[in-house]
Scaffold this motif. Structure first.
Motif, short mmCIF file in Angstrom:
data_model
loop_
_atom_site.label_atom_id
_atom_site.label_comp_id
_atom_site.label_asym_id
_atom_site.label_seq_id
_atom_site.Cartn_x
_atom_site.Cartn_y
_atom_site.Cartn_z
N ALA A 1 -5.31 7.13 -4.23
CA ALA A 1 -4.10 6.51 -3.88
C ALA A 1 -4.06 5.31 -3.23
CB ALA A 1 -3.24 7.55 -3.11
N HIS A 2 -5.04 4.92 -2.21
CA HIS A 2 -4.99 3.72 -1.57
C HIS A 2 -6.46 2.88 -1.74
CE1 HIS A 2 -1.89 4.68 1.46
NE2 HIS A 2 -2.19 5.74 1.17
N SER A 3 -6.96 2.97 -2.70
CA SER A 3 -7.92 2.28 -3.34
C SER A 3 -7.96 1.65 -4.85
CB SER A 3 -9.39 2.94 -3.09
OG SER A 3 -9.35 4.29 -3.74
N ALA B 1 14.24 8.60 8.59
CA ALA B 1 13.66 9.56 7.82
C ALA B 1 12.29 9.37 7.14
CB ALA B 1 14.50 10.28 6.71
N VAL B 2 12.29 8.00 6.70
CA VAL B 2 11.03 7.37 6.25
C VAL B 2 10.63 6.41 7.24
CG1 VAL B 2 10.02 6.06 4.18
CG2 VAL B 2 11.70 7.80 3.91
N THR B 3 9.48 6.35 7.67
CA THR B 3 8.91 5.42 8.66
C THR B 3 8.00 4.34 8.12
OG1 THR B 3 7.07 6.88 9.30
CG2 THR B 3 8.93 7.18 10.41
N MET C 1 0.63 1.02 13.39
CA MET C 1 1.21 0.18 12.70
C MET C 1 0.32 0.09 11.52
SD MET C 1 3.10 -2.20 15.31
CE MET C 1 1.69 -2.47 16.44
N ARG C 2 0.65 0.06 10.24
CA ARG C 2 -0.05 -0.31 9.14
C ARG C 2 0.51 -1.48 8.46
NH1 ARG C 2 -0.58 4.53 4.79
NH2 ARG C 2 1.85 3.95 4.50
N PHE C 3 -0.55 -2.44 8.29
CA PHE C 3 -0.24 -3.70 7.42
C PHE C 3 -1.02 -3.72 6.00
CE2 PHE C 3 0.36 -4.14 11.98
CZ PHE C 3 1.55 -4.88 11.88
N ASN D 1 -6.55 13.50 6.23
CA ASN D 1 -6.51 13.26 5.04
C ASN D 1 -4.81 13.08 4.70
OD1 ASN D 1 -6.40 12.72 1.97
ND2 ASN D 1 -7.62 14.78 1.42
N PHE D 2 -4.48 12.46 3.81
CA PHE D 2 -2.86 12.47 3.52
C PHE D 2 -2.46 13.86 3.36
CE2 PHE D 2 1.13 11.89 1.45
CZ PHE D 2 1.80 10.94 2.36
N PRO D 3 -1.35 14.30 4.11
CA PRO D 3 -1.10 15.71 4.33
C PRO D 3 -0.76 16.35 2.80
CG PRO D 3 0.06 14.54 5.89
CD PRO D 3 -0.58 13.70 5.06
N TYR E 1 4.85 2.53 9.69
CA TYR E 1 4.33 3.10 11.11
C TYR E 1 3.96 4.67 10.40
CZ TYR E 1 4.74 5.80 15.16
OH TYR E 1 4.45 6.62 16.41
N ARG E 2 3.06 5.10 10.99
CA ARG E 2 2.45 6.30 10.86
C ARG E 2 2.14 6.95 12.29
NH1 ARG E 2 5.05 5.91 7.19
NH2 ARG E 2 4.47 5.99 4.81
N GLU E 3 2.66 8.23 12.32
CA GLU E 3 2.03 8.99 13.50
C GLU E 3 0.72 9.22 13.58
OE1 GLU E 3 3.93 9.78 15.97
OE2 GLU E 3 5.94 9.48 15.18
N ASN F 1 0.66 -1.25 0.06
CA ASN F 1 -0.16 0.03 0.11
C ASN F 1 0.85 1.39 -0.09
OD1 ASN F 1 0.68 -0.95 2.55
ND2 ASN F 1 -0.51 0.60 3.71
N SER F 2 2.26 1.04 0.29
CA SER F 2 3.06 2.28 -0.10
C SER F 2 3.94 2.13 -1.28
CB SER F 2 4.00 2.40 1.23
OG SER F 2 4.63 3.47 1.25
N LEU F 3 4.55 0.98 -1.37
CA LEU F 3 5.50 0.71 -2.48
C LEU F 3 5.04 -0.77 -3.02
CD1 LEU F 3 7.70 1.23 -4.61
CD2 LEU F 3 9.30 0.35 -3.03
N ASN G 1 -8.53 6.21 3.58
CA ASN G 1 -7.48 6.92 4.37
C ASN G 1 -6.46 6.38 4.45
OD1 ASN G 1 -6.59 7.58 7.39
ND2 ASN G 1 -7.82 9.15 6.54
N TYR G 2 -5.12 7.01 4.35
CA TYR G 2 -3.93 6.39 4.37
C TYR G 2 -3.62 5.78 5.75
CZ TYR G 2 -1.87 10.01 7.30
OH TYR G 2 -1.31 10.92 8.30
N ARG G 3 -4.14 6.28 6.79
CA ARG G 3 -3.79 5.91 8.22
C ARG G 3 -4.72 4.87 8.57
NH1 ARG G 3 -4.19 10.00 10.76
NH2 ARG G 3 -2.24 11.13 10.96
N THR H 1 0.35 5.08 -9.04
CA THR H 1 0.36 3.67 -9.47
C THR H 1 1.60 2.86 -8.84
OG1 THR H 1 2.22 4.48 -11.27
CG2 THR H 1 -0.28 4.84 -11.95
N TYR H 2 2.07 3.47 -8.09
CA TYR H 2 3.38 2.92 -7.30
C TYR H 2 2.84 2.03 -6.05
CZ TYR H 2 3.66 7.17 -4.86
OH TYR H 2 3.45 8.36 -3.56
N LYS H 3 1.67 1.95 -5.59
CA LYS H 3 1.49 1.38 -4.46
C LYS H 3 0.48 0.27 -5.14
CE LYS H 3 -0.23 5.62 -2.23
NZ LYS H 3 1.07 5.74 -1.21
N TYR H 4 -0.79 -0.02 -5.21
CA TYR H 4 -1.35 -1.19 -5.43
C TYR H 4 -1.24 -1.78 -7.01
CZ TYR H 4 -3.56 -1.34 -0.90
OH TYR H 4 -3.88 -1.14 0.46
#
Ligand code: PLP
Ligand code: KYN
Length: 420
Positions: free
Chosen positions: A209-211, A418-420, A380-382, A134-136, A374-376, A39-41, A181-183, A231-234
């Motif tokens: 992005a996440h659907s 830097a990237v979580t 924890m995202r799976f 929303n994603f910032p 991980y997102r603040e 869902n991220s890469l 929602n990304y988180r 296009t770089y996620k799913y």
């Protein structure tokens, strides 16, 4: 059925009976890794390597400049857009793959505001509504545009999906939402939300992005106005692969965006000094695209062509149901809080759990080869990508999580990367 799965062997049986299981062989996944971050890469389609070799060696190396015509480079944003279209319920000549999601948000939002500015009530229709959660980048792009235009546009941030119905009114120019929602993984009802906003005269811009590639989407059935997505996620297009943009055909004629580069011109090679937008979706283009990266997107789309989004959704929900059930039974009493909705109608394809030491636990999982992110704050995202995630991956991820929690085998004050 999923609720009664309580052994790894039972997960093996689910994999053995999974009609989508053979598709995993088309991805290059490293051994010993449980990859839950598609869902991220997205993972690499094996075919992307040969495709890259061909683009670099043959098309660039041998054919050189001739490839803009011969290899169809110039037409790639629209040709690949047509391949992507069925995944989001769009038609031919309605989608281009180009630029980044942030840049496409800017273009779509600017065009939507400009369309609203020509309406009789434009003096009082000055609000862009979106979610605080929303994603910032979506919020930042709206803020930047509103500030740049300096015409009194305001951003209204709502704090929950339930607040949307009271927040959207006759002052709303654009409702801009991320479908999943990304988180939290919360999924909006696209059709209902779009209709309610349009009833107030608002235009609706969806960030998919996440659907996109994670669940069935029907932009036409929802009567959406604009959409963008990664296009770089799913979709497995590769790191930094160009994003997509969709414009409802009913808006093509009025659509004007401020990044009026030559790729959006009606006759770019006439080299005229005045900008005249081309017809149709190519108006969303700006300039020359990163062809090597863009070409990689096709390898991911070709895999989707072998299945359908309904089958992927069925498996995705089975995977996320299983993950939630196993975490709640096998990690009971471990202070994990489910962040993602249980209701299928409100769930995307990733699951998030919050824990006070979420960052340290995620680092420990990654060290054991279970890759999520991980997102603040504390989340924890799976991510579950039904093209290649197996039911045994779910089991193994939960087992690693359980062991880490039972042994407190995580760094309580882990230094964040830097990237979580
Ligand atoms: C909802 C959403 N929009 C946009 C982006 C990214 O935009 P960009 O590709 O421009 O960095 C992401 C993830 O990075 C996202 O989750
Ligand atoms: N593009 C990235 C580059 C680096 C690290 C993460 C991303 C993401 O895509 C994050 C994702 N959008 C998220 O939902 O958090």
């Amino acid at each position: 059925m999923i609720k009664h799965i309580n052994t790894r062997a039972a997960c093996e049986t689910l994999d053995a009976n999974d009609p989508l299981a053979p598709l995993r062989a088309q991805f290059a996944l490293p051994p010993g890794v449980v990859y839950l971050d598609g869902n991220s890469l997205g993972a690499r389609p094996k075919a992307a390597l040969q495709r890259a070799q061909k683009v670099i060696e043959e098309e660039w190396g041998n054919d050189l400049i001739r490839s803009w015509n011969k290899a169809g480079w110039f037409d790639l944003p629209a040709r690949l857009g047509n391949k992507l279209a069925p995944l989001i319920g769009a038609g031919d000549n309605e989608v281009v793959i180009t630029d980044s999601t942030s840049i496409n948000l800017f273009k779509m939002l600017a065009a939507a505001l400009q369309m609203q500015a020509s309406q009789p009530d434009s003096a009082t229709r000055k609000v862009i509504v979106t979610e605080r959660d929303n994603f910032p980048t979506d919020i930042y792009m709206a803020q930047g545009l509103a500030e740049w235009l300096d015409r009194g546009y305001r951003i209204r941030l709502v704090d929950s999906p339930q607040e949307l119905s009271s927040a959207v009114n006759a002052e709303t120019a654009v409702l801009m939402l991320t479908h999943v929602n990304y988180r939290s993984g919360h999924l909006h009802d696209m059709q209902a939300v779009t209709a309610a906003a349009q009833a107030h005269g608002a235009l609706v811009l969806w960030d998919l992005a996440h659907s996109a590639g994670a669940l069935p989407i029907d932009l036409h059935a929802a009567n959406a106005d604009f959409a963008v997505g990664c296009t770089y996620k799913y979709m497995n297009g590769g790191p930094g692969a160009p994003a997509f943009a969709w414009i409802a055909p009913r808006h093509h004629a009025q659509f004007r965006q401020p990044l009026s580069g030559w790729w959006g011109h009606r006759a770019p090679f006439t080299m005229q000094p005045d900008f005249a937008p081309t017809d149709g979706i190519r108006r969303a283009l700006c300039g020359t695209q990163p062809i090597v990266s863009l070409a990689m997107v096709e390898s991911g789309l070709d895999i989707f062509a072998q299945t359908d989004m309904q089958a992927l959704r069925t498996k995705s929900l089975a995977l996320t149901d299983l993950f939630i059930a196993l975490v709640e039974s096998r990690c009971a009493g471990q202070q994990l809080t489910l962040v993602t909705p249980r209701d299928h109608a409100q769930r995307g394809s990733h699951v998030s759990f919050a824990h006070a030491h979420g960052y340290g636990i995620m680092r420990a999982l990654i060290a054991r080869g279970v890759i999520g992110d991980y997102r603040e704050p504390q989340v924890m995202r799976f991510g579950f990508t039904p093209l290649y995630t197996r039911f045994i991956d779910v089991w193994d991820a939960v087992e690693s999580l359980r062991q880490i929690l039972v042994d407190t085998d995580y760094e309580i004050s882990a230094q964040q990367e830097a990237v979580t």
